[in-house]
Design an enzyme around this catalytic site. Structure first.
Site, PDB file in Angstrom:
ATOM      1  N   LYS A 107     -37.333   6.650 -14.640  1.00  0.00           N
ATOM      2  CA  LYS A 107     -37.562   5.792 -13.487  1.00  0.00           C
ATOM      3  C   LYS A 107     -36.346   5.903 -12.629  1.00  0.00           C
ATOM      4  O   LYS A 107     -35.284   5.777 -12.844  1.00  0.00           O
ATOM      5  CB  LYS A 107     -37.649   4.284 -14.010  1.00  0.00           C
ATOM      6  N   ASP A 165     -39.770   3.407  -8.665  1.00  0.00           N
ATOM      7  CA  ASP A 165     -39.734   2.163  -8.582  1.00  0.00           C
ATOM      8  C   ASP A 165     -38.989   1.614  -7.393  1.00  0.00           C
ATOM      9  O   ASP A 165     -37.993   1.062  -7.506  1.00  0.00           O
ATOM     10  CB  ASP A 165     -39.245   1.453 -10.030  1.00  0.00           C
ATOM     11  N   LYS A 218     -40.956  -0.532  -5.287  1.00  0.00           N
ATOM     12  CA  LYS A 218     -41.525  -1.896  -5.168  1.00  0.00           C
ATOM     13  C   LYS A 218     -41.757  -1.974  -3.619  1.00  0.00           C
ATOM     14  O   LYS A 218     -41.396  -3.285  -3.085  1.00  0.00           O
ATOM     15  CB  LYS A 218     -40.652  -3.180  -5.883  1.00  0.00           C
ATOM     16  N   HIS A 254     -42.847  -3.732  -0.354  1.00  0.00           N
ATOM     17  CA  HIS A 254     -43.360  -4.947   0.031  1.00  0.00           C
ATOM     18  C   HIS A 254     -43.236  -5.065   1.522  1.00  0.00           C
ATOM     19  O   HIS A 254     -41.948  -5.169   1.983  1.00  0.00           O
ATOM     20  CB  HIS A 254     -42.684  -6.129  -0.762  1.00  0.00           C
ATOM     21  N   ASP A 255     -44.263  -4.858   2.320  1.00  0.00           N
ATOM     22  CA  ASP A 255     -43.911  -4.717   3.738  1.00  0.00           C
ATOM     23  C   ASP A 255     -45.533  -4.920   4.287  1.00  0.00           C
ATOM     24  O   ASP A 255     -46.455  -5.184   3.550  1.00  0.00           O
ATOM     25  CB  ASP A 255     -43.337  -3.585   4.214  1.00  0.00           C
ATOM     26  N   ILE A 256     -45.902  -4.616   5.868  1.00  0.00           N
ATOM     27  CA  ILE A 256     -47.024  -4.929   6.351  1.00  0.00           C
ATOM     28  C   ILE A 256     -47.742  -3.738   5.770  1.00  0.00           C
ATOM     29  O   ILE A 256     -47.305  -2.620   5.302  1.00  0.00           O
ATOM     30  CB  ILE A 256     -47.030  -4.867   7.862  1.00  0.00           C
ATOM     31  N   THR A 308     -46.956  -0.016   6.867  1.00  0.00           N
ATOM     32  CA  THR A 308     -45.739   0.563   6.543  1.00  0.00           C
ATOM     33  C   THR A 308     -46.009   0.929   5.091  1.00  0.00           C
ATOM     34  O   THR A 308     -45.355   2.003   4.562  1.00  0.00           O
ATOM     35  CB  THR A 308     -44.731  -0.502   6.761  1.00  0.00           C
ATOM     36  N   THR A 335     -39.643  -9.634 -14.477  1.00  0.00           N
ATOM     37  CA  THR A 335     -39.269  -9.843 -15.810  1.00  0.00           C
ATOM     38  C   THR A 335     -37.882 -10.813 -15.727  1.00  0.00           C
ATOM     39  O   THR A 335     -37.463 -11.525 -16.852  1.00  0.00           O
ATOM     40  CB  THR A 335     -39.365  -8.848 -16.590  1.00  0.00           C
ATOM     41  N   ARG A 374     -30.578  -0.537 -19.364  1.00  0.00           N
ATOM     42  CA  ARG A 374     -29.215  -0.880 -20.104  1.00  0.00           C
ATOM     43  C   ARG A 374     -29.351  -0.505 -21.648  1.00  0.00           C
ATOM     44  O   ARG A 374     -28.323   0.060 -22.081  1.00  0.00           O
ATOM     45  CB  ARG A 374     -28.647  -2.151 -19.523  1.00  0.00           C
TER      46      ARG A 374
HETATM   47  O1  LIG Z   1     -40.306  -7.136 -13.222  1.00  0.00           O
HETATM   48  C1  LIG Z   1     -39.633  -5.950 -13.421  1.00  0.00           C
HETATM   49  C2  LIG Z   1     -39.871  -4.914 -12.548  1.00  0.00           C
HETATM   50  C3  LIG Z   1     -38.950  -3.831 -12.598  1.00  0.00           C
HETATM   51  N1  LIG Z   1     -37.827  -3.884 -13.404  1.00  0.00           N
HETATM   52  C4  LIG Z   1     -36.797  -2.632 -13.358  1.00  0.00           C
HETATM   53  O2  LIG Z   1     -36.683  -2.078 -14.770  1.00  0.00           O
HETATM   54  C5  LIG Z   1     -35.551  -1.863 -15.062  1.00  0.00           C
HETATM   55  C6  LIG Z   1     -34.906  -2.855 -16.350  1.00  0.00           C
HETATM   56  O3  LIG Z   1     -33.738  -2.403 -16.717  1.00  0.00           O
HETATM   57  P1  LIG Z   1     -32.947  -3.167 -17.769  1.00  0.00           P
HETATM   58  O4  LIG Z   1     -31.431  -2.532 -17.717  1.00  0.00           O
HETATM   59  O5  LIG Z   1     -33.716  -2.496 -19.238  1.00  0.00           O
HETATM   60  O6  LIG Z   1     -33.081  -4.505 -17.782  1.00  0.00           O
HETATM   61  C7  LIG Z   1     -34.616  -2.066 -13.869  1.00  0.00           C
HETATM   62  O7  LIG Z   1     -34.526  -0.888 -13.256  1.00  0.00           O
HETATM   63  C8  LIG Z   1     -35.193  -2.923 -13.027  1.00  0.00           C
HETATM   64  O8  LIG Z   1     -35.218  -2.770 -11.404  1.00  0.00           O
HETATM   65  C9  LIG Z   1     -37.528  -4.939 -14.007  1.00  0.00           C
HETATM   66  O9  LIG Z   1     -36.751  -5.091 -14.872  1.00  0.00           O
HETATM   67  N2  LIG Z   1     -38.498  -6.090 -14.279  1.00  0.00           N
END
Ligand SMILES: O=c1ccn([C@@H]2O[C@H](COP(=O)(O)O)[C@@H](O)[C@H]2O)c(=O)[nH]1
Length: 232
Positions: free
Chosen positions: A34, A61, A63, A65-67, A70, A121, A212
Site C-alpha cells: 500500500k 491509498d 482516499k 475526497h473532493d468535488i 476532481t 479505524t 507498523r
Molecule cells: O480507516 C483506515 C484507513 C486507512 N488506514 C491506513 O492503513 C494503514 C494502517 O497502518 P498501521 O501502521 O497498521 O496502523 C495506514 O497507512 C493508514 O493510513 C487506516 O489505518 N485506517
C-alpha cells in the site's frame, strides 16, 4: 498474478532507501503493498511504478475526497498508473462516488478495484459525535457502505468489527478491506477499532492492511511470517 496472502503492507516510510531495503526482502507472490499519503507526497507516481516493476500489486491509498469532477480525474490518473486498488472517501457522497466509478469505465477489465473509506479505524463512536455524527461507528459504516454500493463502488475500507454485518448486508462479493490490524500484544498506536489478523479473517475480511506491526518490527520478515502463519 495470484497473491497467496490477504495481507497488504502499508509502506509508511519517510525515505526511499528504507522502502527499497524493506521491499527487497519481500516476495510479490506473498503480499501486496500500500502506497499512502506520506510516500506518495514525498516520491510521487515514480515510487508506484518502481514497486510495480518489481512485480507488486499496489493499493494506492490516497482516499480522494473532493468535488466529483476532481475525484473522477484523480481516480482515472490512478488507473493510468496501473494500480490494483484505489480509494475515495464515502463521505464525499453518492455523486462523487458515482463520478469515480464512471471515470473507470474506459479502463474496462483493467480498471483498478475501487473502494470507499467508511469510518477511519482510528475513530471511535465518541469521536464521531465530535464531528457531528450521532450514529455509532457500526451504524455509520453501514450507512456509508450502502451509499457506496448504490454508487457502484466495489467495496469498502472499514474495521474488522463491521465485516460480519457488511457481509450480511452487502453480500460476499462486496470487497472488505480492513486496516487497524494488530497481532496479540502489539501496540495499538492511534488505532481504535482493532482486531488480530486471525480474528479479522475469521469475521470475513478479504484484505488486511498492516503497517507498523510489520514495518516497525525489529524483524519485519518474521512479523509478516507470523501473521501469515496465524492465518493458515
Ligand atoms: O480507516 C483506515 C484507513 C486507512 N488506514 C491506513 O492503513 C494503514 C494502517 O497502518 P498501521 O501502521 O497498521 O496502523 C495506514 O497507512 C493508514 O493510513 C487506516 O489505518 N485506517
Amino acid at each position: 498474478m495470484s497473491v497467496s496472502s490477504p495481507v497488504i503492507i502499508a509502506l509508511d516510510f519517510p525515505e526511499l532507501a528504507s522502502v527499497e531495503q524493506f521491499v527487497a526482502q519481500l516476495d510479490p507472490a506473498q503480499c501486496r503493498l500500500k502506497v499512502g499519503k506520506e510516500l506518495f507526497t514525498r516520491f510521487g507516481p515514480d515510487v508506484v511504478r518502481r514497486l510495480q516493476s518489481q512485480g507488486f500489486e499496489i493499493f494506492l491509498d490516497l482516499k480522494f475526497h473532493d468535488i466529483p469532477n476532481t475525484v473522477a480525474a484523480a481516480v482515472a490518473a490512478a488507473a493510468d498508473l496501473g494500480v490494483w486498488m484505489v480509494n475515495v472517501h464515502a463521505s464525499g457522497g453518492a455523486k462523487m462516488m458515482a463520478a469515480a466509478r464512471k471515470a473507470l469505465l474506459p479502463f474496462g477489465q483493467d480498471a483498478p478495484l475501487l473502494t470507499a473509506v467508511t469510518v477511519l479505524t482510528s475513530m471511535s463512536s465518541e469521536e464521531l459525535k465530535h464531528i457531528g455524527v450521532q450514529a455509532d461507528a457500526q451504524e455509520q459504516v453501514s450507512r456509508l457502505a450502502a451509499l457506496a454500493a448504490e454508487s457502484g463502488i466495489d467495496g469498502v475500507v472499514c474495521s474488522a468489527w463491521e465485516v460480519e454485518m457488511l457481509k450480511l448486508q452487502r453480500g460476499e462479493d462486496f470487497v472488505l478491506v480492513t486496516p487497524g490490524i494488530r497481532p496479540e500484544g502489539a501496540d495499538s498506536g492511534d488505532q481504535k477499532r482493532i482486531a488480530t489478523p486471525a480474528r479479522a479473517i475469521e469475521m470475513g475480511s478479504h484484505y488486511l492492511v498492516v503497517g507498523r506491526p510489520i514495518t516497525r518490527s525489529d524483524k519485519p520478515m518474521d512479523a509478516l511470517a507470523a501473521i501469515n502463519q496465524s492465518l493458515s
